[in-house]
Design a protein around this motif. Structure first.
Motif, short mmCIF file in Angstrom:
data_model
loop_
_atom_site.label_atom_id
_atom_site.label_comp_id
_atom_site.label_asym_id
_atom_site.label_seq_id
_atom_site.Cartn_x
_atom_site.Cartn_y
_atom_site.Cartn_z
N GLU A 189 15.65 4.53 8.83
CA GLU A 189 15.68 5.08 7.48
C GLU A 189 15.23 4.04 6.45
OE1 GLU A 189 18.93 8.61 8.19
OE2 GLU A 189 19.36 7.08 6.67
N TYR A 190 15.59 2.79 6.67
CA TYR A 190 15.08 1.73 5.80
C TYR A 190 13.57 1.66 5.89
CZ TYR A 190 19.78 -0.06 4.99
OH TYR A 190 21.09 -0.19 4.61
N GLU A 191 13.04 1.75 7.10
CA GLU A 191 11.59 1.71 7.30
C GLU A 191 10.91 2.87 6.59
OE1 GLU A 191 11.43 1.77 11.51
OE2 GLU A 191 11.53 -0.41 11.74
N ALA A 192 11.50 4.04 6.67
CA ALA A 192 10.91 5.21 6.02
C ALA A 192 10.87 5.04 4.50
CB ALA A 192 11.71 6.46 6.40
N PHE A 193 11.93 4.49 3.94
CA PHE A 193 11.95 4.25 2.50
C PHE A 193 10.89 3.23 2.10
CE2 PHE A 193 15.54 6.70 1.02
CZ PHE A 193 15.30 6.78 -0.34
N ARG A 194 10.76 2.18 2.91
CA ARG A 194 9.79 1.15 2.57
C ARG A 194 8.37 1.70 2.62
NH1 ARG A 194 10.11 -2.74 -0.64
NH2 ARG A 194 8.95 -1.01 -1.55
N ARG A 195 8.08 2.56 3.59
CA ARG A 195 6.75 3.15 3.68
C ARG A 195 6.46 4.07 2.49
NH1 ARG A 195 8.22 3.89 9.15
NH2 ARG A 195 8.72 6.09 8.71
N ALA A 196 7.50 4.72 1.98
CA ALA A 196 7.29 5.78 0.98
C ALA A 196 7.28 5.28 -0.46
CB ALA A 196 8.39 6.84 1.14
N VAL A 197 7.93 4.15 -0.72
CA VAL A 197 8.15 3.70 -2.10
C VAL A 197 7.60 2.30 -2.26
CG1 VAL A 197 9.91 3.25 -3.85
CG2 VAL A 197 10.23 5.14 -2.25
N ASP A 198 6.84 2.07 -3.34
CA ASP A 198 6.18 0.77 -3.48
C ASP A 198 6.77 -0.10 -4.58
OD1 ASP A 198 5.33 2.13 -5.70
OD2 ASP A 198 3.18 1.98 -5.26
N ASP A 207 17.77 -11.52 7.92
CA ASP A 207 16.48 -11.54 8.62
C ASP A 207 15.99 -10.13 8.90
OD1 ASP A 207 16.40 -14.31 8.62
OD2 ASP A 207 17.29 -14.50 10.61
N THR A 208 16.90 -9.27 9.34
CA THR A 208 16.52 -7.88 9.61
C THR A 208 16.05 -7.18 8.34
OG1 THR A 208 18.09 -7.74 11.44
CG2 THR A 208 17.36 -5.66 10.48
N LEU A 209 16.79 -7.35 7.26
CA LEU A 209 16.44 -6.69 6.01
C LEU A 209 15.13 -7.21 5.44
CD1 LEU A 209 19.99 -6.53 4.46
CD2 LEU A 209 18.59 -4.57 5.12
N GLU A 210 14.90 -8.51 5.59
CA GLU A 210 13.63 -9.07 5.11
C GLU A 210 12.47 -8.51 5.93
OE1 GLU A 210 12.68 -13.05 2.81
OE2 GLU A 210 13.64 -13.38 4.77
N ASN A 211 12.67 -8.40 7.24
CA ASN A 211 11.62 -7.84 8.09
C ASN A 211 11.37 -6.36 7.79
OD1 ASN A 211 11.17 -10.26 9.45
ND2 ASN A 211 12.68 -9.80 11.04
N LEU A 212 12.39 -5.67 7.31
CA LEU A 212 12.23 -4.27 6.93
C LEU A 212 11.54 -4.11 5.57
CD1 LEU A 212 15.71 -2.94 8.08
CD2 LEU A 212 13.50 -2.23 9.02
N GLY A 213 11.33 -5.24 4.89
CA GLY A 213 10.61 -5.20 3.63
C GLY A 213 11.47 -4.93 2.41
#
Length: 301
Positions: free
Chosen positions: A198-207, A226-232
């Motif tokens: 779900e974090y990945e989906a939000f990062r893809r959708a919102v800039d 580290d995980t959160l930074e990698n998730l953007g």
């Protein structure tokens, strides 16, 4: 002395620059002004004032019982003592769009770097409890537009929080986030996401910058930096961590004192007098007026 050496404008620009850096900002929630000094001294990038903590301080549940003027007063006490940018939880803006507009100006005047407004109905509730309701998307858009119109310092960060994930699902939360960005939100706080996908989906959708809320005992698994930074993600929030740690220690101390009739066993767990005085800046006050700090602490205190 125990005052900030920076202006609100400088702290707001610093916050914006840090968000643009690509690094993950770690933001613990303060429990009082003095704890904000500790947040600064231990190397964090910013501090946070949680609505749940501000309510709990007053012995109230987090259901929208505090007022904008109450939290603005606490915010001003906090920003006075730190050079860190401070972000605050402004709940739903404390009423209709006009109330949200006034709230923005109160928080600007209090020296904050930014705030977040959420799309829950009044009375609101903790974002990780069941039974939440959200206002129609159009109502939240009006709330945000009023906030944007009221803002006087363009560097003051306006963040939109959506609680729609738990109410209407991930896609609805993402659709709302996009609408909030279009309405002028500088950043998005998606509440109560459940896993990395779900974090990945939000990062893809919102800039725009995204905030991850790592609150304990909630719906979200606790992820490391580290995980959160990698998730953007751009911000990780620890909103109630310090309050829970502190109140656990207070309760344990009270029980020990009641059972043992002395605090001797608690002394090794206490912050020392010398460390407290260091945080309070006694020596700096002494440099200003030697009559203030004209004594020597005994060894080990």
């Amino acid at each position: 002395m125990l005052h900030t050496r920076t202006t609100p404008s400088e702290r707001r620009r610093s916050f914006r620059e840090q968000l643009a850096s690509g690094r993950l900002l770690r933001i613990p929630g303060a429990i009082n002004p003095l704890s904000t000094r500790l947040i600064q001294d231990t190397g964090f990038e910013a501090a946070y004032l949680s609505g749940a903590v501000l309510a709990a301080e007053l012995g109230l549940p987090d259901i929208g019982l505090t007022t904008s003027t109450e939290i603005a007063a606490r915010a001003q006490q906090t920003t006075r003592v730190t050079d860190l940018p401070v972000l605050i939880d402004a709940d739903t803006g404390f009423g209709e769009p006009m109330n949200a507009a006034r709230t923005v100006q109160l928080m600007e005047d209090a020296g904050l770097a930014g705030l977040h407004l959420e799309d829950q109905v009044n009375p609101k509730r903790c974002g990780h409890l069941d039974g939440k309701s959200v206002v129609p998307r159009e109502d939240m858009v009006r709330r945000l537009r009023a906030a944007v119109d009221a803002r006087r310092d363009p560097d003051f960060l306006l963040m939109a929080r959506t609680d729609a994930r738990s109410v209407a699902g991930l896609d609805a939360a993402i659709d709302r986030a996009k609408a909030y960005v279009d309405a002028g939100a500088d950043a998005i706080f998606p509440e109560a996401l459940v896993d990395e996908s779900e974090y990945e989906a939000f990062r893809r959708a919102v800039d725009v910058p995204l905030l991850a809320n790592m609150t304990e005992f909630g719906k979200t698994r606790l992820l490391d930096v580290d995980t959160l930074e990698n998730l953007g993600f751009n911000i990780v929030l620890y909103p109630v961590t310090l309050l829970r740690v502190a109140m656990g220690a207070v309760e344990g101390g009270l029980r020990a004192l009641a059972a043992e009739g002395t605090q001797r066993a608690l002394v090794p767990r206490m912050q020392t007098r010398s460390r407290l005085y260091e945080l309070l800046g006694y020596e700096e006050y002494s440099a200003f007026d030697s009559a203030v700090f004209d004594f020597t602490l005994p060894p080990g205190t």
